[in-house]
Design a protein around this motif. Structure first.
Motif, short mmCIF file in Angstrom:
data_model
loop_
_atom_site.label_atom_id
_atom_site.label_comp_id
_atom_site.label_asym_id
_atom_site.label_seq_id
_atom_site.Cartn_x
_atom_site.Cartn_y
_atom_site.Cartn_z
N ILE A 203 -59.94 -7.16 30.42
CA ILE A 203 -61.31 -7.51 30.81
C ILE A 203 -62.13 -7.58 29.53
CG2 ILE A 203 -63.33 -6.86 32.14
CD1 ILE A 203 -61.44 -5.35 34.02
N GLU A 204 -62.80 -8.71 29.33
CA GLU A 204 -63.58 -8.92 28.12
C GLU A 204 -65.03 -9.24 28.47
OE1 GLU A 204 -61.76 -11.96 25.83
OE2 GLU A 204 -60.14 -10.69 25.08
N ASP A 205 -65.94 -8.73 27.62
CA ASP A 205 -67.36 -9.06 27.74
C ASP A 205 -67.75 -9.98 26.59
OD1 ASP A 205 -67.71 -7.60 30.00
OD2 ASP A 205 -68.53 -5.82 29.00
N HIS A 206 -68.58 -10.98 26.90
CA HIS A 206 -69.05 -11.92 25.89
C HIS A 206 -70.57 -12.07 26.01
CE1 HIS A 206 -64.93 -13.24 25.01
NE2 HIS A 206 -64.73 -13.21 26.31
N GLY A 207 -71.20 -12.32 24.88
CA GLY A 207 -72.64 -12.56 24.89
C GLY A 207 -73.43 -11.26 24.77
N PRO A 234 -61.18 0.34 31.65
CA PRO A 234 -61.99 0.10 30.45
C PRO A 234 -62.06 -1.39 30.12
CG PRO A 234 -59.83 0.94 29.83
CD PRO A 234 -59.90 1.00 31.33
N VAL A 235 -63.12 -1.78 29.46
CA VAL A 235 -63.33 -3.16 29.02
C VAL A 235 -62.85 -3.31 27.58
CG1 VAL A 235 -65.05 -4.96 28.59
CG2 VAL A 235 -65.26 -3.47 30.59
N GLY A 236 -62.20 -4.43 27.32
CA GLY A 236 -61.75 -4.71 25.95
C GLY A 236 -60.42 -4.11 25.59
N GLU A 237 -59.63 -3.64 26.57
CA GLU A 237 -58.33 -3.05 26.31
C GLU A 237 -57.28 -3.73 27.20
OE1 GLU A 237 -58.28 1.15 26.75
OE2 GLU A 237 -60.09 1.48 25.54
N ASP A 238 -56.06 -3.84 26.68
CA ASP A 238 -54.95 -4.37 27.47
C ASP A 238 -54.47 -3.31 28.45
OD1 ASP A 238 -55.06 -6.77 26.18
OD2 ASP A 238 -53.36 -6.39 24.85
N LEU A 239 -54.31 -3.73 29.71
CA LEU A 239 -53.85 -2.82 30.77
C LEU A 239 -52.50 -3.30 31.27
CD1 LEU A 239 -57.21 -2.67 32.77
CD2 LEU A 239 -56.45 -1.11 30.98
N ASP A 240 -51.48 -2.46 31.19
CA ASP A 240 -50.15 -2.80 31.70
C ASP A 240 -50.07 -2.39 33.15
OD1 ASP A 240 -49.32 -3.82 29.27
OD2 ASP A 240 -48.57 -1.89 28.56
N LEU A 241 -49.79 -3.38 34.03
CA LEU A 241 -49.77 -3.14 35.47
C LEU A 241 -48.37 -3.42 36.01
CD1 LEU A 241 -51.31 -2.60 38.15
CD2 LEU A 241 -51.71 -5.06 38.27
N PRO A 242 -47.62 -2.40 36.43
CA PRO A 242 -46.31 -2.65 37.05
C PRO A 242 -46.48 -3.10 38.49
CG PRO A 242 -46.73 -0.29 36.91
CD PRO A 242 -47.90 -0.97 36.27
N VAL A 243 -45.80 -4.18 38.85
CA VAL A 243 -45.90 -4.75 40.20
C VAL A 243 -44.50 -4.90 40.76
CG1 VAL A 243 -46.60 -6.75 41.56
CG2 VAL A 243 -48.03 -5.98 39.66
N THR A 244 -44.31 -4.43 41.98
CA THR A 244 -43.04 -4.60 42.69
C THR A 244 -43.28 -5.53 43.88
OG1 THR A 244 -42.30 -2.38 42.07
CG2 THR A 244 -41.16 -3.45 43.89
#
Length: 695
Positions: A203-207, A234-244
């Motif tokens: 998730i990224e914020d711009h402006g 958190p904003v601005g961080e890569d989140l690893d999401l495991p999906v089955t």
């Protein structure tokens, strides 16, 4: 349009220029010789030679009647999806109206307006391609400048043309704009059912993000339109999401970031990812009774499919053979009954009993495990032979509790052709199988065990004397099928044209494995080119009512589903918008995503001139925000700075078209001869008078 006149001196030589040059050289030599001899008339001789040379060059006076051409200003208006957010459309319209008025007030100047829509196939803003095309349609010598009305987020910078005049960018949007964007990375197109696959979210914020909203966002995750789960991330961080993945076929994963007040748009707060669930290997346990002609066909059929992991055991001794050898010593390879039917039974996707009879090899407790395995979600297929009606039949074991049939112990001998029942014409396992038959129809079978279906059984095929041939049923969480004949192998051998044994077995296995496309009551939505195809399958003879379509913008429409086949209803509806469409009918619901998971137009929504700044600077143009006011138009000289605070410049081109050309000789030919002769006579007289004076 007033005419202009222009004169020029042109030459149309009577002799080739090379010959004239030779004559000029010869004349120069003679003049130099006269000068060396001290002849006083050498200047006059040189002048006479020059006159003759000019006469040979034939000078003429050319006059042109010119008509001035208007200067052209090109305006490229960005009308893509990102320009629809906020007040950008209104800003662009107002700026274009002001530009029209400014250009109209300039003398001898025209405005060409080019509109840039969304490029097909998520191509984004193709502003440079539109500008290049507009330049190609106009003479470059008439282009006084170009103005782009856009948010500056263009996606074809590599197609930027070479500009003959200043390029300016009038930027839409506001300096205080801010936006939050959801990014889904490395989403695979396929994944194995039951095995986790990792998706990376960001998730990224711009402006100009408000301080009280920065840092944390709310993320909701839903699968196939189900109840979403909400997390604070958190904003601005890569989140690893495991999906089955929960099932085979298409799985729709919807990610949504909560929209905050003041965001520029919510179009990039959501992402829809479609992942097709596939099975790594279909583990099949095939337990055969006494050897028969169809056993090898079953084995070859299953082994020919690379996606099938087959475990096959055959009981080699017929029941009537009594030789005193203990049962546990009969197998060529030890039969690991406990391992297969107790420890690892849940690892199999399908268990097939092919003409199996009770021989004491599988204890009653193991068959009870098979029964419980089905009720927990397993699947069993019984291919019955003559032994199915005997005292040692599986029907007289604990499996009888889950089998959807009862046997009469009667074997029907004689040729017959299997055919679909009215229910079978609607059931997804057998629907359309008759279309795969050769011209003479399916090949005949010659033996069938007489059975009757229990109330829970679905008779989809019938055989001799109209008796049930293939019966399907659900038991607990699992599924069971009974094929009341051991002659299906005749189809595999191609007897009398054969039949669709492979396709029937494939569908049967996938139905048992609960593949969504083979469910009896299904509602499917498939994406197309700007449309959605809605498919409804049902076993009911009563047509279903209309479906309800919910579009991404929240609007709801009723959709009638006309019948296209037995139990098959289908309709196609336009889907111009990008996003998630939801289709419901009664208790059934499905979702389908149209367009890319993250449209390119909404990857960067903050208006910025950074991308176009190098191109604009190369032409000495300027980048100005529309919210600061519409700039004035000024005329500037070529090569000078063409933009400043509150103004942008155009280069007057002064182009024209020649309407008429008149050519007249500078002097007639006789005049040149008279002039040359006079000069030569003057030289002779001067030199003759000087000689007499000396005498």
């Amino acid at each position: 349009m007033n005419g202009l006149f222009s004169g020029a001196l042109v030459f149309d030589p009577h002799l080739p220029w090379l010959l004239i040059a030779g004559l000029a050289g010869l004349a120069a030599v003679l003049v130099v010789y006269a000068l060396w001899r001290g002849l006083p008339g050498w200047p006059l001789r040189g002048a006479a030679a020059l006159v003759l040379l000019i006469a040979l060059a034939n000078p003429s006076l050319q006059e042109e009647d010119r008509a001035p051409l208007s200067d052209i200003v090109i305006a490229v208006v960005d009308r893509t999806a990102s320009q629809s957010v906020g007040t950008r459309t209104a800003q662009a319209d107002a700026a274009l109206a002001a530009l029209r008025a400014e250009v109209a007030a300039l003398p001898n100047t025209e405005l060409r307006v080019v509109t840039v829509p969304d490029a097909p196939g998520d191509g984004g803003s193709q502003v440079m391609a539109a500008l290049a095309e507009a330049l190609a349609q106009e003479p470059r010598a008439r282009v006084a400048g170009a103005v782009i009305l856009s948010d500056g987020q263009v996606h074809d910078l590599d197609l930027a043309p070479q500009m003959p005049a200043p390029l300016h960018l009038l930027l839409t949007g506001a300096a205080k704009d801010w936006d939050r964007r959801l990014i889904v990375k490395n989403a695979p197109a396929f994944a194995i059912i039951g095995e986790p696959v990792t998706l990376t979210l960001r998730i990224e914020d711009h402006g100009a993000v408000p301080a009280d909203l920065a840092g944390v966002a709310e993320l909701s995750i839903a699968v196939d339109g189900g109840e979403p789960q909400i997390y604070s991330v958190p904003v601005g961080e890569d989140l690893d999401l495991p999906v089955t993945l929960p099932h085979g076929g298409q799985n729709i994963l919807q990610f949504q970031v909560t929209v905050r007040e003041g965001e520029l748009t919510d179009r990039n707060n959501a992402s829809v990812t479609a992942i097709n669930g596939v099975r790594d290997r279909l583990r099949v346990l095939l337990v055969s009774g006494e050897p028969h002609a169809g056993e090898r066909v079953w084995r070859n059929l299953l082994k020919s499919d690379p996606s099938v992991d087959l475990v096959h055991f055959t009981i080699l001794r017929p029941p009537e053979k009594q030789d005193g050898i203990p049962v546990e010593e009969l197998s060529l390879i030890a039969f690991p009954t406990r391992e297969l039917f107790v420890e690892k039974i849940d690892e199999f996707d399908l268990i097939i009993f092919d003409r199996y009879r009770l021989r004491g090899i599988l204890p009653t407790a193991y068959l009870e495990n098979v029964r419980d395995y089905v009720r927990r979600g397993g699947t069993v297929l019984v291919a019955a032979g003559p032994e199915f009606g005997t005292a040692d039949s599986l029907w007289r074991s604990p499996l009888a509790e889950i089998l959807p049939v009862e046997t009469t112990s009667r074997v029907l001998e004689g040729g017959f052709r299997p055919k679909l029942t009215p229910l079978g014409e609607r059931h997804p396992v057998t629907q359309g199988l008759d279309a795969l038959a050769p011209e003479a129809g399916w090949g005949r079978w010659f033996r069938q065990i007489e059975i009757s279906a229990r109330p829970a059984g679905q008779v989809v095929m019938e055989g001799a004397q109209g008796k049930p041939l293939l019966v399907l049923a659900r038991e607990g969480e699992g599924r069971v099928a009974v094929l009341a004949s051991d002659h299906a192998w005749l189809w595999g051998r191609g007897y009398e044209g054969g039949g669709p044994q492979l396709e029937m077995l494939r569908r049967l296995a996938h139905w048992m494995l609960k593949e969504p496309e083979l469910e009896e009551e299904t509602l499917v939505a498939e994406p197309g080119e700007g449309a959605i195809r809605v498919i409804r399958r049902t076993l009911s003879e009563t047509p279903p009512g209309p479906a309800e379509l919910t579009r991404p913008d929240g609007s709801v429409a009723s959709l009638d589903l006309p019948q296209v086949g037995p139990g098959h209803y289908q309709a196609e509806v336009a889907a111009p918008g990008v996003g998630l469409y939801r289709v419901t009918q009664g208790d059934l619901e499905t979702v389908v995503a149209i367009g890319p998971p993250a449209p390119k137009e909404f990857e960067e929504t903050i208006a910025s001139g950074e991308k176009l700044a190098p191109l604009v600077a190369a032409t000495r143009g300027g980048v100005l925000r529309i919210e600061a006011g519409m700039p004035d138009l000024r005329a500037v000289a070529e090569g000078r700075v063409a933009a400043g605070r509150g103004w942008i410049g155009l280069i007057p081109r002064g182009a024209y078209v020649t309407q008429d050309i008149r050519v007249a000789a500078l002097l007639p030919g006789w005049a040149w001869l008279v002039l040359a002769a006079a000069l030569m006579l003057a030289a002779w007289l001067r030199e003759g008078r000087l000689v007499r004076r000396r005498a």
